[in-house]
Design a protein around this motif. Sequence first.
Motif, PDB file in Angstrom:
ATOM      1  N   TRP A 106      10.972  11.355  -5.705  1.00 38.43           N
ATOM      2  CA  TRP A 106      10.684  10.249  -6.618  1.00 38.43           C
ATOM      3  C   TRP A 106       9.642   9.285  -6.069  1.00 38.43           C
ATOM      4  O   TRP A 106       9.131   8.445  -6.799  1.00 38.43           O
ATOM      5  CB  TRP A 106      11.964   9.491  -6.957  1.00 38.43           C
ATOM      6  N   GLU A 107       9.359   9.378  -4.776  1.00 38.93           N
ATOM      7  CA  GLU A 107       8.415   8.422  -4.188  1.00 38.93           C
ATOM      8  C   GLU A 107       7.578   9.065  -3.075  1.00 38.93           C
ATOM      9  O   GLU A 107       7.679   8.687  -1.919  1.00 38.93           O
ATOM     10  CB  GLU A 107       9.144   7.180  -3.693  1.00 38.93           C
ATOM     11  N   PRO A 108       6.714  10.030  -3.443  1.00 38.60           N
ATOM     12  CA  PRO A 108       5.912  10.718  -2.422  1.00 38.60           C
ATOM     13  C   PRO A 108       4.943   9.798  -1.690  1.00 38.60           C
ATOM     14  O   PRO A 108       4.449  10.132  -0.621  1.00 38.60           O
ATOM     15  CB  PRO A 108       5.160  11.776  -3.231  1.00 38.60           C
ATOM     16  N   GLN A 109       4.708   8.620  -2.264  1.00 37.98           N
ATOM     17  CA  GLN A 109       3.766   7.655  -1.695  1.00 37.98           C
ATOM     18  C   GLN A 109       4.391   6.772  -0.625  1.00 37.98           C
ATOM     19  O   GLN A 109       3.706   5.927  -0.067  1.00 37.98           O
ATOM     20  CB  GLN A 109       3.214   6.762  -2.819  1.00 37.98           C
ATOM     21  N   SER A 110       5.664   6.968  -0.310  1.00 36.32           N
ATOM     22  CA  SER A 110       6.384   5.987   0.515  1.00 36.32           C
ATOM     23  C   SER A 110       6.645   6.406   1.952  1.00 36.32           C
ATOM     24  O   SER A 110       7.503   5.825   2.614  1.00 36.32           O
ATOM     25  CB  SER A 110       7.715   5.639  -0.165  1.00 36.32           C
ATOM     26  N   LYS A 166       4.080  15.560  -1.913  1.00 37.59           N
ATOM     27  CA  LYS A 166       3.593  15.828  -3.267  1.00 37.59           C
ATOM     28  C   LYS A 166       4.199  17.114  -3.827  1.00 37.59           C
ATOM     29  O   LYS A 166       4.523  17.181  -5.017  1.00 37.59           O
ATOM     30  CB  LYS A 166       2.060  15.898  -3.252  1.00 37.59           C
ATOM     31  N   HIS A 167       4.383  18.133  -2.991  1.00 38.31           N
ATOM     32  CA  HIS A 167       5.058  19.353  -3.451  1.00 38.31           C
ATOM     33  C   HIS A 167       6.465  19.018  -3.957  1.00 38.31           C
ATOM     34  O   HIS A 167       6.914  19.567  -4.964  1.00 38.31           O
ATOM     35  CB  HIS A 167       5.153  20.381  -2.323  1.00 38.31           C
ATOM     36  N   CYS A 168       7.143  18.114  -3.262  1.00 37.68           N
ATOM     37  CA  CYS A 168       8.485  17.707  -3.686  1.00 37.68           C
ATOM     38  C   CYS A 168       8.426  16.959  -5.014  1.00 37.68           C
ATOM     39  O   CYS A 168       9.232  17.202  -5.910  1.00 37.68           O
ATOM     40  CB  CYS A 168       9.137  16.842  -2.619  1.00 37.68           C
ATOM     41  N   ALA A 169       7.455  16.054  -5.151  1.00 43.09           N
ATOM     42  CA  ALA A 169       7.318  15.285  -6.389  1.00 43.09           C
ATOM     43  C   ALA A 169       6.954  16.192  -7.562  1.00 43.09           C
ATOM     44  O   ALA A 169       7.398  15.964  -8.693  1.00 43.09           O
ATOM     45  CB  ALA A 169       6.264  14.196  -6.222  1.00 43.09           C
ATOM     46  N   ASN A 170       6.157  17.227  -7.308  1.00 37.35           N
ATOM     47  CA  ASN A 170       5.766  18.167  -8.361  1.00 37.35           C
ATOM     48  C   ASN A 170       6.904  19.084  -8.781  1.00 37.35           C
ATOM     49  O   ASN A 170       6.816  19.743  -9.811  1.00 37.35           O
ATOM     50  CB  ASN A 170       4.604  19.055  -7.882  1.00 37.35           C
ATOM     51  N   GLY A 171       7.939  19.176  -7.940  1.00 39.35           N
ATOM     52  CA  GLY A 171       9.023  20.117  -8.209  1.00 39.35           C
ATOM     53  C   GLY A 171       8.717  21.516  -7.713  1.00 39.35           C
ATOM     54  O   GLY A 171       9.485  22.445  -7.943  1.00 39.35           O
ATOM     55  N   THR A 207      -4.220  10.104  -3.495  1.00 41.08           N
ATOM     56  CA  THR A 207      -3.920   9.247  -4.639  1.00 41.08           C
ATOM     57  C   THR A 207      -3.168   8.048  -4.091  1.00 41.08           C
ATOM     58  O   THR A 207      -2.134   8.209  -3.423  1.00 41.08           O
ATOM     59  CB  THR A 207      -3.057   9.980  -5.685  1.00 41.08           C
ATOM     60  N   LEU A 208      -3.696   6.863  -4.331  1.00 43.60           N
ATOM     61  CA  LEU A 208      -3.051   5.640  -3.869  1.00 43.60           C
ATOM     62  C   LEU A 208      -2.416   4.953  -5.069  1.00 43.60           C
ATOM     63  O   LEU A 208      -3.072   4.741  -6.087  1.00 43.60           O
ATOM     64  CB  LEU A 208      -4.065   4.706  -3.205  1.00 43.60           C
ATOM     65  N   THR A 209      -1.157   4.634  -4.953  1.00 48.27           N
ATOM     66  CA  THR A 209      -0.477   3.920  -6.035  1.00 48.27           C
ATOM     67  C   THR A 209      -0.602   2.420  -5.870  1.00 48.27           C
ATOM     68  O   THR A 209      -0.327   1.668  -6.797  1.00 48.27           O
ATOM     69  CB  THR A 209       1.004   4.336  -6.118  1.00 48.27           C
ATOM     70  N   ALA A 210      -1.017   1.990  -4.688  1.00 50.34           N
ATOM     71  CA  ALA A 210      -1.327   0.583  -4.431  1.00 50.34           C
ATOM     72  C   ALA A 210      -2.327   0.555  -3.283  1.00 50.34           C
ATOM     73  O   ALA A 210      -2.048   1.051  -2.200  1.00 50.34           O
ATOM     74  CB  ALA A 210      -0.072  -0.204  -4.078  1.00 50.34           C
ATOM     75  N   ALA A 211      -3.507   0.036  -3.551  1.00 51.57           N
ATOM     76  CA  ALA A 211      -4.540  -0.026  -2.510  1.00 51.57           C
ATOM     77  C   ALA A 211      -4.206  -1.134  -1.516  1.00 51.57           C
ATOM     78  O   ALA A 211      -3.511  -2.084  -1.851  1.00 51.57           O
ATOM     79  CB  ALA A 211      -5.900  -0.267  -3.152  1.00 51.57           C
ATOM     80  N   HIS A 212      -4.709  -1.001  -0.315  1.00 47.67           N
ATOM     81  CA  HIS A 212      -4.408  -1.978   0.728  1.00 47.67           C
ATOM     82  C   HIS A 212      -5.593  -2.046   1.677  1.00 47.67           C
ATOM     83  O   HIS A 212      -6.309  -1.062   1.855  1.00 47.67           O
ATOM     84  CB  HIS A 212      -3.167  -1.517   1.505  1.00 47.67           C
ATOM     85  N   GLY A 251       0.817  -1.197   0.000  1.00 49.27           N
ATOM     86  CA  GLY A 251       0.000   0.000   0.000  1.00 49.27           C
ATOM     87  C   GLY A 251       0.849   1.243   0.000  1.00 49.27           C
ATOM     88  O   GLY A 251       1.784   1.355   0.777  1.00 49.27           O
ATOM     89  N   HIS A 252       0.536   2.174  -0.864  1.00 46.96           N
ATOM     90  CA  HIS A 252       1.262   3.431  -0.930  1.00 46.96           C
ATOM     91  C   HIS A 252       0.282   4.539  -1.289  1.00 46.96           C
ATOM     92  O   HIS A 252      -0.652   4.320  -2.048  1.00 46.96           O
ATOM     93  CB  HIS A 252       2.363   3.371  -1.994  1.00 46.96           C
TER      94      HIS A 252
END
Length: 197
Positions: free
Chosen positions: A56-60, A41-46, A112-117, A29-30
């Motif tokens: 590179w991995e805001p979901q982690s 997410k601000h970091c991932a958006n730049g 936003t989930l990149t992997a549901a859990h 799950g992420h």
Amino acid sequence: MRARRKTLAGIAIGALALTGITAVPTAYGHGYTTSPTSRAKHCANGTVQNCGNIQWEPQSTEGPKGFPSGGPADGKLCSAGIGAFDQLNDQRGGAWPTTQLNSGSFYTFNWTLTAAHATTDFKYYITKQGWNQNAPLTRSALELTPFLTVPFNGARPGFQVSHSGQLPTRSGRHMILAVWTIADTGNAFYQCSDVRF
């Protein structure tokens, strides 16, 4: 000789195919919050620079569950206690972008989930009026009773998740800590969002 090469080639292809089929990701799950926009997410958006690996991995931002009695240590809440994501704990002198919110109004939180859990719940916490905005986020800076709890009772959410609820009465700059607790592991996901009322 030709038959032997074909046999070896077949074994190699079969081994590669089997590796692809049996490879299992270590985390299932992420996810990250998109409204209000989280630091990750601000970091991932730049939008924010010098973020390190989180860009590179805001979901982690996954750490131990059980907040507020358990979970990541004080001062490490935004990074979920992960050293590689420690930039998320730095207040940067108030330079993190904020999402404008209206005190006491209803608001829709989005993930936003990149992997549901399988999920226990989603909970939302907010800083107290008068919290120290220059120090990394701690439990003493937060209202430890969530202002919004969305139970899932072990169900799996979709990949886009929305929760509506009433915001607390606040003024000025604050931080919202969103915690997504996973039902069938010992972990939860932590997302910090800077907001202004």
